[in-house]
Scaffold this active site. Structure first.
Site, PDB file in Angstrom:
ATOM      1  CG  HIS A  19      45.209  10.771  13.274  1.00  0.00           C
ATOM      2  ND1 HIS A  19      45.563  10.849  12.156  1.00  0.00           N
ATOM      3  CD2 HIS A  19      45.091   9.553  13.028  1.00  0.00           C
ATOM      4  CE1 HIS A  19      45.729  10.008  11.417  1.00  0.00           C
ATOM      5  NE2 HIS A  19      45.210   9.093  12.049  1.00  0.00           N
ATOM      6  CB  THR A  20      47.687  13.834  19.367  1.00  0.00           C
ATOM      7  OG1 THR A  20      48.637  12.739  19.250  1.00  0.00           O
ATOM      8  CG2 THR A  20      46.555  13.320  19.955  1.00  0.00           C
ATOM      9  CG  ASP A  21      51.987  13.496  14.724  1.00  0.00           C
ATOM     10  OD1 ASP A  21      50.799  13.451  14.361  1.00  0.00           O
ATOM     11  OD2 ASP A  21      52.938  12.981  13.982  1.00  0.00           O
ATOM     12  N   GLY A 104      53.742  -0.625   5.040  1.00  0.00           N
ATOM     13  CA  GLY A 104      52.247  -0.386   5.058  1.00  0.00           C
ATOM     14  C   GLY A 104      51.301  -1.130   6.131  1.00  0.00           C
ATOM     15  CB  ALA A 105      52.336  -3.395   8.442  1.00  0.00           C
ATOM     16  CB  SER A 109      57.991   0.435   6.823  1.00  0.00           C
ATOM     17  OG  SER A 109      56.893   1.109   6.232  1.00  0.00           O
ATOM     18  CD  GLU A 143      56.531   9.927   5.857  1.00  0.00           C
ATOM     19  OE1 GLU A 143      57.814   9.543   6.420  1.00  0.00           O
ATOM     20  OE2 GLU A 143      55.515   9.210   6.283  1.00  0.00           O
ATOM     21  CG  ASP A 155      55.405   7.679  12.267  1.00  0.00           C
ATOM     22  OD1 ASP A 155      54.365   7.578  13.395  1.00  0.00           O
ATOM     23  OD2 ASP A 155      55.036   7.880  11.248  1.00  0.00           O
TER      24      ASP A 155
HETATM   25  C1  GLA Z   1      51.193   8.198  10.870  1.00  0.00           C
HETATM   26  C2  GLA Z   1      52.051   9.577  10.686  1.00  0.00           C
HETATM   27  C3  GLA Z   1      52.298  10.238  12.145  1.00  0.00           C
HETATM   28  C4  GLA Z   1      51.109  10.502  12.873  1.00  0.00           C
HETATM   29  C5  GLA Z   1      50.140   8.949  12.791  1.00  0.00           C
HETATM   30  C6  GLA Z   1      48.892   9.281  13.699  1.00  0.00           C
HETATM   31  O1  GLA Z   1      52.008   7.417  11.584  1.00  0.00           O
HETATM   32  O2  GLA Z   1      53.240   9.385  10.127  1.00  0.00           O
HETATM   33  O3  GLA Z   1      52.837  11.618  12.169  1.00  0.00           O
HETATM   34  O4  GLA Z   1      49.963  11.455  12.487  1.00  0.00           O
HETATM   35  O5  GLA Z   1      50.027   8.757  11.740  1.00  0.00           O
HETATM   36  O6  GLA Z   1      49.037   9.210  14.831  1.00  0.00           O
END
Ligand code: GLA
Length: 344
Positions: A19-21, A104-105, A109, A143, A155
């Site tokens: 949750h830093t991106d 969803g894991a 994906s 997305e 991701d």
């Molecule tokens: C998901 C989101 C990413 C990122 C993570 C948390 O994977 O797709 O962009 O925010 O949660 O680090």
């Protein structure tokens, strides 16, 4: 012009930096060998005929103007829509999608699917591949604007820029990507599915992102990267807690890079545990099923274990010492190469 192409988008593991991106922060992900494959065959008309082989479902639409769809169809329509919006002259194509990364894991994906679709469509249309960071942005718009999840670039960058035996230190303020040697020796990284399927669009993910934006706004900062624990402590709850997680997590990423340089696995494990505690207590994205999966990893002797990805379910990542017996159902993960496409 290639009439058939195959593209592969890997899923990803995020070693640390969660949750830093979307807060212009730091993360340390790597691409894995599981992912999504898209086989594309050019058509003579201007239609896309797509098959999701694992689901036994189809979609069919014209290149000219597809509305958004539900589930996997939103990704296909989004890939075509975003490429068209970027001015790419696409050919009609038959697309066959199959995957080895569980949906969803928490192994991304979604990014694997976006990346494989976009590369297959570019390749079969004989359009040269743009810069990979440019592609990551395009995939993330699929997305954000077609699937409805306000996810960041973590991701997509991991999937597109991955490299064998390397994690990627990504600085989301500058989009600088530096490979970091990930040599674990006899230590192992494993993922354990909590069994709780999550979707970013349907979880508290978008709310967390909005809370971070609100916290930065109140502190008159461009992002939480520009804030300190001291200034953030003056925010009302839960904003102060969200900011605390992001600020301390950036620091844990820096420390993890140093621990890897020293091959200090005990310290890496400690950082994974600290990341999990922060995600559970400050960011509040854990669930009872995730806690149970973390506990199983710790009982197996993990040096560290943490929830990974967007949260609210998904997989746990654990670092195991050489003598530890991996918990049943866990899967070993190693850094692998990034996405590719080829004539088939
Ligand atoms: C998901 C989101 C990413 C990122 C993570 C948390 O994977 O797709 O962009 O925010 O949660 O680090």
């Amino acid at each position: 012009m290639p009439s058939q192409a195959t593209a592969f988008g890997p899923g990803r593991v995020n070693l640390i930096g969660e949750h830093t991106d979307y807060n212009a922060g730091l993360a340390l992900p790597f691409a894995i060998s599981e992912g999504v494959t898209v086989r594309a065959a050019a058509r003579d008309d201007r239609r896309i005929e797509a098959v999701a082989a694992d689901l036994g479902e189809r979609d069919s639409f014209s290149l000219g103007g597809a509305d958004s769809g539900e589930g996997w169809r939103a990704f296909v329509r989004g890939a075509v829509g975003e490429l068209a919006r970027a001015g790419v002259a696409l050919r009609g194509a038959d697309l066959e999608i199959s995957g080895t990364v569980p949906r969803g894991a928490g192994l991304s994906s979604s990014a694997a699917l976006e990346v494989a679709l976009v590369l297959a469509l570019l390749f079969v249309s004989d359009v040269p591949e743009p810069d990979r960071l440019e592609l990551a942005r395009l995939c993330s718009r699929i997305e954000n604007d077609w699937v409805g999840a306000q996810t960041g670039l973590l991701d997509q960058i991991a999937s597109l820029c991955g490299s064998a035996d390397r994690a990627l230190l990504v600085d989301f303020r500058t989009l600088d990507v530096q490979p970091v040697v990930l040599e674990l020796g006899n230590f192992k990284l494993v993922t354990l599915d909590s069994g709780e399927e999550h979707t970013h669009a349907g979880s508290g993910y978008n709310q967390r992102r909005a809370e971070c934006a609100q916290a930065a706004d109140r502190l008159r900062a461009a992002s939480l990267r520009e804030t300190t624990l001291e200034t953030a402590s003056g925010l009302p709850e839960p904003l102060s807690l969200r900011a605390r997680h992001v600020i301390t997590e950036n620091e844990r990423v820096r420390q993890a890079v140093k621990a890897l340089e020293r091959r200090d696995m005990l310290e890496l494990g400690r950082l994974l545990d600290a990341s999990h505690a922060s995600l559970r207590d400050c960011y509040e994205v854990s669930t009872p099923a995730v806690e149970e999966a973390v506990a199983r990893c710790k009982e197996a002797g993990a040096l560290g274990a943490r929830i990974m990805g967007g949260g609210f379910g998904g997989s746990v990542l654990a670092l195991l010492a050489p003598a530890a017996v991996a918990p049943s159902g866990s899967v070993e993960v190693r850094p692998g190469p990034g996405a590719w496409a080829a004539v088939s």
